[in-house]
Motif scaffolding. Structure first.
Motif, PDB file in Angstrom:
ATOM      1  N   TYR A  80       0.811  -1.212   0.000  1.00 53.86           N
ATOM      2  CA  TYR A  80       0.000   0.000   0.000  1.00 53.86           C
ATOM      3  C   TYR A  80       0.847   1.266   0.000  1.00 53.86           C
TER       4      TYR A  80
ATOM      5  N   ARG B 287       0.733   3.188  -3.293  1.00 56.72           N
ATOM      6  CA  ARG B 287      -0.518   3.435  -3.970  1.00 56.72           C
ATOM      7  C   ARG B 287      -0.997   4.872  -3.822  1.00 56.72           C
ATOM      8  N   ASN B 288      -1.018   5.426  -2.610  1.00 58.85           N
ATOM      9  CA  ASN B 288      -1.471   6.790  -2.445  1.00 58.85           C
ATOM     10  C   ASN B 288      -0.578   7.813  -3.125  1.00 58.85           C
TER      11      ASN B 288
ATOM     12  N   LYS C 143      -1.126   7.795  -6.936  1.00 58.16           N
ATOM     13  CA  LYS C 143      -2.472   7.697  -7.490  1.00 58.16           C
ATOM     14  C   LYS C 143      -2.716   8.755  -8.552  1.00 58.16           C
TER      15      LYS C 143
ATOM     16  N   SER D  39     -10.424  -0.415  -7.319  1.00 56.18           N
ATOM     17  CA  SER D  39      -9.618   0.681  -7.868  1.00 56.18           C
ATOM     18  C   SER D  39     -10.470   1.810  -8.402  1.00 56.18           C
TER      19      SER D  39
ATOM     20  N   ASN E 147      -5.561   3.137   0.552  1.00 52.97           N
ATOM     21  CA  ASN E 147      -6.761   3.661  -0.096  1.00 52.97           C
ATOM     22  C   ASN E 147      -8.044   3.086   0.500  1.00 52.97           C
ATOM     23  N   GLU E 148      -7.934   1.906   1.104  1.00 55.41           N
ATOM     24  CA  GLU E 148      -9.118   1.257   1.664  1.00 55.41           C
ATOM     25  C   GLU E 148      -9.257   1.431   3.175  1.00 55.41           C
TER      26      GLU E 148
END
Length: 376
Positions: free
Chosen positions: A4, A7-8, A11, A223, A255-256
């Protein structure tokens, strides 16, 4: 490195790169094609020593590429197989015995370093975007292999047909089959595909040591918003699994985080919330402790499949024929509305029906599918 973490921060850059690819990619491809007017001379060498495999994109594509990399290693044990990938999917290849070297697709330094290597073959596993083909064009002395989509075949010495109704793992299989001598005639299933370190096993064992029920992994993320299933539905599934004697472990990345907290709160029962706590390697170790994975169409779904854990997957906008797991251990829930699937080459248009294809999947359908697999 936790999956993770990448990912942020990237993005927004993912959207920027896609925009650049859409706006200037075709022009760059045409220009590169003109500059690379001469094709690679000669046939595929019998003695392969060094190849490059390009895999941009997300976790799912990278995971489904692993079986082909394992076949490569089995056929050519001494061959070096370098991977050019993105930071967001690099965790899939870290520590893999099928990979010799990892390079960053976003790094100009790495791209320059790669151009100095003497690769006999360069495989572009990207399905549609233009920029990877532009990168391939720079390897003028290598045999260039890729999918014949969107005019990208102008760059390749060998362009392989690509089908939207073929399982993605098999599409990668066919790409290598076209070139590699001794390649199997049909795709096979030959786990294990991931190898967990003692440290990863120990870390996960500490997380689950207090659990006295069979474990079911749940990934409620997606996503894009069109692939989301209502939060209350996830919470109800977790609560009903608890009533039937199972503990749920919620997975996800940064993100989750907010979503996982909402799901856990709404479930009103004990839940193991591992969102943002596990690396990809540790997630594969967790699957060794679990009986089932329930997931949206996601990279985590494909990771579970290759870890040989039964899955229940929820499909709507995505092409189930292309991305849906196959076999008796996997149940794909898909309402098959007339407007779905609507995703093409990774791009999903805004939904005027409020993601009805996902909302019509019921809690009872998910529980029934889960119970069938858990019963086996």
């Amino acid at each position: 490195m936790p999956y993770y973490q990448h990912r942020n921060p990237v993005k927004n850059s993912i959207h920027v790169i896609k925009k650049i690819d859409y706006l200037v990619g075709p022009l760059l491809l045409k220009f590169s094609s003109l500059l690379s007017s001469s094709r690679h001379a000669g046939s595929v060498p019998n003695s392969l020593k060094k190849i490059l495999v390009i895999r941009p994109g997300g976790i799912g594509d990278a995971v489904l590429l692993i079986p082909s990399l394992k076949i490569l290693r089995e056929i050519k044990p001494s061959m070096e197989v370098d991977i050019l990938c993105e930071p967001r999917n690099m965790g899939v290849f870290l520590g893999s015995p099928f990979v010799s070297g990892l390079y960053n697709y976003r790094s100009l330094t790495d791209l320059v370093r790669l151009s100095m290597n003497d690769y006999q073959i360069v495989f572009d596993t990207e399905q549609s975007h233009f920029l990877s083909a532009v990168v391939v064009s720079k390897f003028r002395h290598s045999l260039k292999v890729g999918f014949a989509t969107n005019g990208r075949e102008e760059i390749y010495d060998i362009a392989v047909p690509y089908r939207q109704d073929q399982y993605e793992m098999d599409s990668f299989f066919d790409l290598f089959k076209e070139v590699i001598n001794g390649w199997p005639t049909e795709p096979g299933w030959n786990p294990p595909y991931f190898f967990v370190s003692p440290e990863q096993k120990e870390r996960v064992a500490r997380e689950v040591q207090e659990i006295d029920r069979p474990l079911v992994c749940v990934f409620p993320g997606a996503s894009i918003k069109e692939r989301h299933w209502p939060t209350k539905n996830w919470a109800t599934v977790i609560r009903r699994l608890w009533d039937e004697g199972f503990m749920s472990a919620v997975l996800g990345g940064a993100n989750e985080s907010a979503l996982s907290q909402e799901v856990v709160k709404a479930a009103r029962c004990p839940v193991l919330n591992l969102c943002s706590k596990l690396t990809l390697g540790e997630t594969t170790a967790l699957f060794n402790h679990a009986r089932l994975l329930i997931s949206t169409d996601s990279g985590i779904l494909h990771l579970g499949v290759l870890c040989d854990i039964p899955t229940v997957s929820l499909f709507g906008p995505g092409i189930a024929q292309k991305w849906g797991p196959r076999g008796e251990k996997h149940i794909v829930l898909n309402k098959g509305l007339e407007c779905s699937p609507c995703t093409l080459f990774g791009e999903t248009p805004p939904c005027p029906r409020g993601a009805l294809c996902m909302k019509q999947i019921t809690v009872d359908e998910v529980i029934t599918a889960a119970s069938n697999l858990l019963g086996k």
